[in-house]
Design a protein around this motif. Structure first.
Motif, PDB file in Angstrom:
ATOM      1  N   UNK A  66      41.090  54.166  34.778  1.00 33.90           N
ATOM      2  CA  UNK A  66      40.761  55.546  34.423  1.00 33.90           C
ATOM      3  C   UNK A  66      40.431  56.384  35.635  1.00 33.90           C
ATOM      4  N   UNK A  67      40.862  57.663  35.595  1.00 32.02           N
ATOM      5  CA  UNK A  67      40.481  58.655  36.611  1.00 32.02           C
ATOM      6  C   UNK A  67      39.393  59.516  35.993  1.00 32.02           C
ATOM      7  N   UNK A  68      38.136  59.259  36.356  1.00 27.60           N
ATOM      8  CA  UNK A  68      36.982  59.859  35.688  1.00 27.60           C
ATOM      9  C   UNK A  68      36.267  60.809  36.646  1.00 27.60           C
ATOM     10  N   UNK A  69      35.926  61.977  36.153  1.00 24.31           N
ATOM     11  CA  UNK A  69      35.132  62.945  36.897  1.00 24.31           C
ATOM     12  C   UNK A  69      33.743  63.025  36.277  1.00 24.31           C
ATOM     13  N   UNK A  70      32.741  62.924  37.091  1.00 29.34           N
ATOM     14  CA  UNK A  70      31.360  62.884  36.616  1.00 29.34           C
ATOM     15  C   UNK A  70      30.740  64.264  36.675  1.00 29.34           C
ATOM     16  N   UNK A  71      30.077  64.647  35.610  1.00 33.18           N
ATOM     17  CA  UNK A  71      29.436  65.950  35.524  1.00 33.18           C
ATOM     18  C   UNK A  71      28.024  65.918  36.086  1.00 33.18           C
ATOM     19  N   UNK A  72      27.277  66.992  35.890  1.00 28.18           N
ATOM     20  CA  UNK A  72      25.918  67.086  36.420  1.00 28.18           C
ATOM     21  C   UNK A  72      24.954  66.183  35.658  1.00 28.18           C
ATOM     22  N   UNK A  73      23.807  65.949  36.312  1.00 28.56           N
ATOM     23  CA  UNK A  73      22.756  65.164  35.664  1.00 28.56           C
ATOM     24  C   UNK A  73      22.190  65.941  34.490  1.00 28.56           C
ATOM     25  N   UNK A  74      21.962  65.250  33.395  1.00 31.14           N
ATOM     26  CA  UNK A  74      21.465  65.863  32.166  1.00 31.14           C
ATOM     27  C   UNK A  74      20.115  65.245  31.824  1.00 31.14           C
ATOM     28  N   UNK A  75      19.086  66.109  31.574  1.00 28.85           N
ATOM     29  CA  UNK A  75      17.736  65.614  31.357  1.00 28.85           C
ATOM     30  C   UNK A  75      17.200  65.934  29.957  1.00 28.85           C
ATOM     31  N   UNK A 135      15.994  59.609  28.465  1.00 29.65           N
ATOM     32  CA  UNK A 135      15.542  60.999  28.544  1.00 29.65           C
ATOM     33  C   UNK A 135      14.068  61.131  28.181  1.00 29.65           C
ATOM     34  N   UNK A 136      13.596  60.349  27.212  1.00 30.22           N
ATOM     35  CA  UNK A 136      12.187  60.408  26.820  1.00 30.22           C
ATOM     36  C   UNK A 136      11.273  59.961  27.954  1.00 30.22           C
ATOM     37  N   UNK A 137      11.758  59.088  28.819  1.00 35.88           N
ATOM     38  CA  UNK A 137      10.947  58.596  29.939  1.00 35.88           C
ATOM     39  C   UNK A 137      11.110  59.465  31.184  1.00 35.88           C
ATOM     40  N   UNK A 138      11.773  60.638  31.083  1.00 40.46           N
ATOM     41  CA  UNK A 138      11.928  61.571  32.191  1.00 40.46           C
ATOM     42  C   UNK A 138      13.119  61.321  33.072  1.00 40.46           C
ATOM     43  N   UNK A 139      13.978  60.425  32.707  1.00 43.55           N
ATOM     44  CA  UNK A 139      15.162  60.137  33.492  1.00 43.55           C
ATOM     45  C   UNK A 139      16.298  61.077  33.168  1.00 43.55           C
ATOM     46  N   UNK A 140      17.443  60.843  33.765  1.00 42.05           N
ATOM     47  CA  UNK A 140      18.622  61.674  33.527  1.00 42.05           C
ATOM     48  C   UNK A 140      19.834  60.786  33.337  1.00 42.05           C
ATOM     49  N   UNK A 141      20.833  61.339  32.686  1.00 40.23           N
ATOM     50  CA  UNK A 141      22.097  60.644  32.480  1.00 40.23           C
ATOM     51  C   UNK A 141      23.219  61.586  32.884  1.00 40.23           C
ATOM     52  N   UNK A 142      24.372  61.025  33.103  1.00 42.18           N
ATOM     53  CA  UNK A 142      25.555  61.837  33.406  1.00 42.18           C
ATOM     54  C   UNK A 142      26.692  61.443  32.491  1.00 42.18           C
ATOM     55  N   UNK A 143      27.569  62.392  32.245  1.00 39.59           N
ATOM     56  CA  UNK A 143      28.773  62.145  31.455  1.00 39.59           C
ATOM     57  C   UNK A 143      29.983  62.275  32.358  1.00 39.59           C
ATOM     58  N   UNK A 144      30.830  61.288  32.366  1.00 36.35           N
ATOM     59  CA  UNK A 144      32.083  61.351  33.092  1.00 36.35           C
ATOM     60  C   UNK A 144      33.238  61.404  32.116  1.00 36.35           C
ATOM     61  N   UNK A 145      34.274  62.150  32.490  1.00 35.66           N
ATOM     62  CA  UNK A 145      35.442  62.237  31.605  1.00 35.66           C
ATOM     63  C   UNK A 145      36.713  62.274  32.425  1.00 35.66           C
ATOM     64  N   UNK A 146      37.769  61.755  31.801  1.00 36.04           N
ATOM     65  CA  UNK A 146      39.051  61.702  32.475  1.00 36.04           C
ATOM     66  C   UNK A 146      40.071  61.028  31.591  1.00 36.04           C
ATOM     67  N   UNK A 147      41.155  60.539  32.211  1.00 39.85           N
ATOM     68  CA  UNK A 147      42.219  59.879  31.451  1.00 39.85           C
ATOM     69  C   UNK A 147      42.633  58.613  32.167  1.00 39.85           C
ATOM     70  N   UNK A 148      43.409  57.804  31.436  1.00 39.39           N
ATOM     71  CA  UNK A 148      44.026  56.612  32.015  1.00 39.39           C
ATOM     72  C   UNK A 148      45.511  56.879  32.206  1.00 39.39           C
ATOM     73  N   UNK A 149      46.061  56.324  33.299  1.00 42.18           N
ATOM     74  CA  UNK A 149      47.513  56.388  33.495  1.00 42.18           C
ATOM     75  C   UNK A 149      48.206  55.583  32.400  1.00 42.18           C
ATOM     76  N   UNK A 150      49.472  55.871  32.109  1.00 43.68           N
ATOM     77  CA  UNK A 150      50.192  55.128  31.057  1.00 43.68           C
ATOM     78  C   UNK A 150      50.458  53.685  31.462  1.00 43.68           C
ATOM     79  N   UNK A 151      49.470  52.838  31.358  1.00 47.64           N
ATOM     80  CA  UNK A 151      49.604  51.402  31.625  1.00 47.64           C
ATOM     81  C   UNK A 151      48.723  50.655  30.637  1.00 47.64           C
ATOM     82  N   UNK A 152      49.210  49.616  29.948  1.00 38.80           N
ATOM     83  CA  UNK A 152      48.410  48.895  28.958  1.00 38.80           C
ATOM     84  C   UNK A 152      47.176  48.309  29.614  1.00 38.80           C
TER      85      UNK A 152
END
Length: 430
Positions: free
Chosen positions: A6-15, A53-70
């Motif tokens: 997968x070619x994934x791009x990561x977004x900003x930290x979310x709190x 998030x309840x403990x004050x941490x952050x998470x990130x979401x990455x999104x992208x696609x996979x090349x056409x390969x099984x």
């Protein structure tokens, strides 16, 4: 970019959870995910990130696609990173379980529509995300539409199933009715065959004879209970009562083999005491597995002398006309197919006019599984019906004996009686 990865791009930290939900919906809109999938994904991501998030941490979401390969060819990829998964419940129980789970991240793969070339939309493309309230309303509306559709489909399926069940029930009833008609027709055919196998009525001066037969199953009237009667050249009457082991056509064939062999030997003039042993020697080699109890009776209507030979068969019952006394006429012997077959002795009795003799098979006295109790009831029934015309006596006795049936079996009852001699004028006195 490596093929198949997968070619994934990561977004900003979310709190905060609302921001996380908005980002999920924004990404879902980019990849054209359906409302039902979006709702499940929002709930799942919120649940997985809640502790962090309840403990004050952050998470990130990455999104992208996979090349056409099984095996992930043509898929959009969403990754949730920065999780504290220690002690978290099994994610497979969530509304939309992750495709892949690592110690601090999870990811999902969603099939993309067929396109030419890689499909990599900009992570910031699309219109601004709706508010949580608007998004929830949209997702709820989509869920309700889907639920309504499922309910309609369920109702259609239930209607179709009901129609199918009605059709199956109607077919089952038709088949059951047809089967009952076939059983009845088969029973009538077998009954006609059974009647054809029984001897014709015998008319002998000074002697009355009558018989009753009832199969254990009226739909299958063939059985191993059979009788034969005929008059010998010297004027005596021979009677054979047979109860062959088993039920159905096979036992009928066995009983017929015995009665035919007895008739042949009797007409050839063989002594009564030797007939059963001779029958066994003749039939054992040609009728494997044959077992039958047999009672032979020889009556001289002129003298009233009754002679009996037996082979493991229930004893005949004698009811005297002059004083009402009864006696079971036992004869020791073993039946055809038994060890040491043949009658050990002969039993002789002298009948007087009006004396009643009942010959029968065990189905008459063992319907309640107690032969001794059955013999007591047989005596009572014979006394009760002795004054009837002889043609009615066997059936009347059988009806009394079968008021309670714990063990169904073929039943044969045969009655004989010397007719009262007509008084001549010289007997009347002066």
């Amino acid at each position: 970019m490596t093929a198949g990865k997968p070619s994934v791009r990561t977004g900003p930290a979310l709190r905060a959870t609302p921001a996380l939900r908005q980002e999920v919906r924004r990404i879902a809109k980019i990849y054209h995910l359906g409302p039902d999938t979006v709702a499940r994904l929002v709930l799942t991501v919120s649940s997985l990130a809640a502790r962090t998030l309840d403990e004050g941490g952050s998470v990130t979401l990455g999104e992208g696609t996979c090349e056409p390969s099984p095996p992930a060819a043509g898929h959009a990829v969403l990754t949730l990173e920065g999780l504290d998964t220690t002690g978290e419940p099994d994610p497979t129980g969530l509304p939309l379980p992750p495709t892949r789970t690592l110690p601090h991240s999870v990811s999902w793969h969603f099939p993309l529509p067929d396109r030419q070339g890689p499909f990599l939309p900009s992570p910031r493309a699309g219109s601004p995300s709706a508010s949580d309230v608007d998004a929830y309303e949209m997702e709820l509306r989509a869920a309700l539409v889907r639920l309504d559709g499922l309910e309609r489909q369920q109702q259609l399926l239930e209607d179709e199933l009901s129609e199918t069940n009605d059709g199956v029930l109607a077919l089952y009833l038709q088949l059951e009715e047809r089967e009952e008609q076939l059983r009845w027709a088969q029973g009538q055919t077998l009954l006609a065959m059974e009647d054809a196998l029984r001897p014709a009525a015998l008319s002998v001066a000074g002697l009355e004879l009558a018989v009753h037969y009832a199969p254990s199953d009226p739909a299958a009237p063939t059985g191993g209970d059979l009788y034969d009667w005929f008059q010998l050249p010297d004027g005596t009457v021979h009677i054979t009562v047979v109860d062959a082991l088993g039920h159905g056509v096979g036992s009928t064939k066995s009983a017929l083999s015995v009665t035919h062999a007895v008739r042949t030997l009797a007409q050839e003039g063989h002594p009564l005491e030797s007939i059963l042993a001779r029958v066994d020697r003749q039939l054992s080699p040609v009728v494997p597995g044959l077992q039958a109890t047999v009672l032979l009776a020889r009556l001289d209507p002129t003298t009233g002398v009754l002679t009996l030979a037996g082979g493991s068969h229930p004893p005949a019952l004698l009811l005297r006309a002059h004083d009402g006394t009864t006696e079971f006429l036992s004869v020791r012997g073993r039946g055809v197919g038994y060890p040491l077959p043949g009658s050990e002795t002969l039993r002789h009795e002298v009948l007087t006019p009006g004396d009643l003799v009942v010959l029968y098979t065990d189905g008459l006295t063992e319907s309640r599984r107690d032969p001794l109790e059955g013999e007591v009831r047989l005596i009572a029934a014979a006394r009760k019906h002795a004054a009837l015309p002889l043609g009615e006596i066997p059936s009347a006795i059988a009806a009394d004996m079968h008021t309670v049936v714990l063990h169904a079996d073929d039943t044969l009852a045969l009655a004989l009686r010397l007719s009262p001699r007509p008084r001549h004028r010289s007997d009347a006195g002066p």
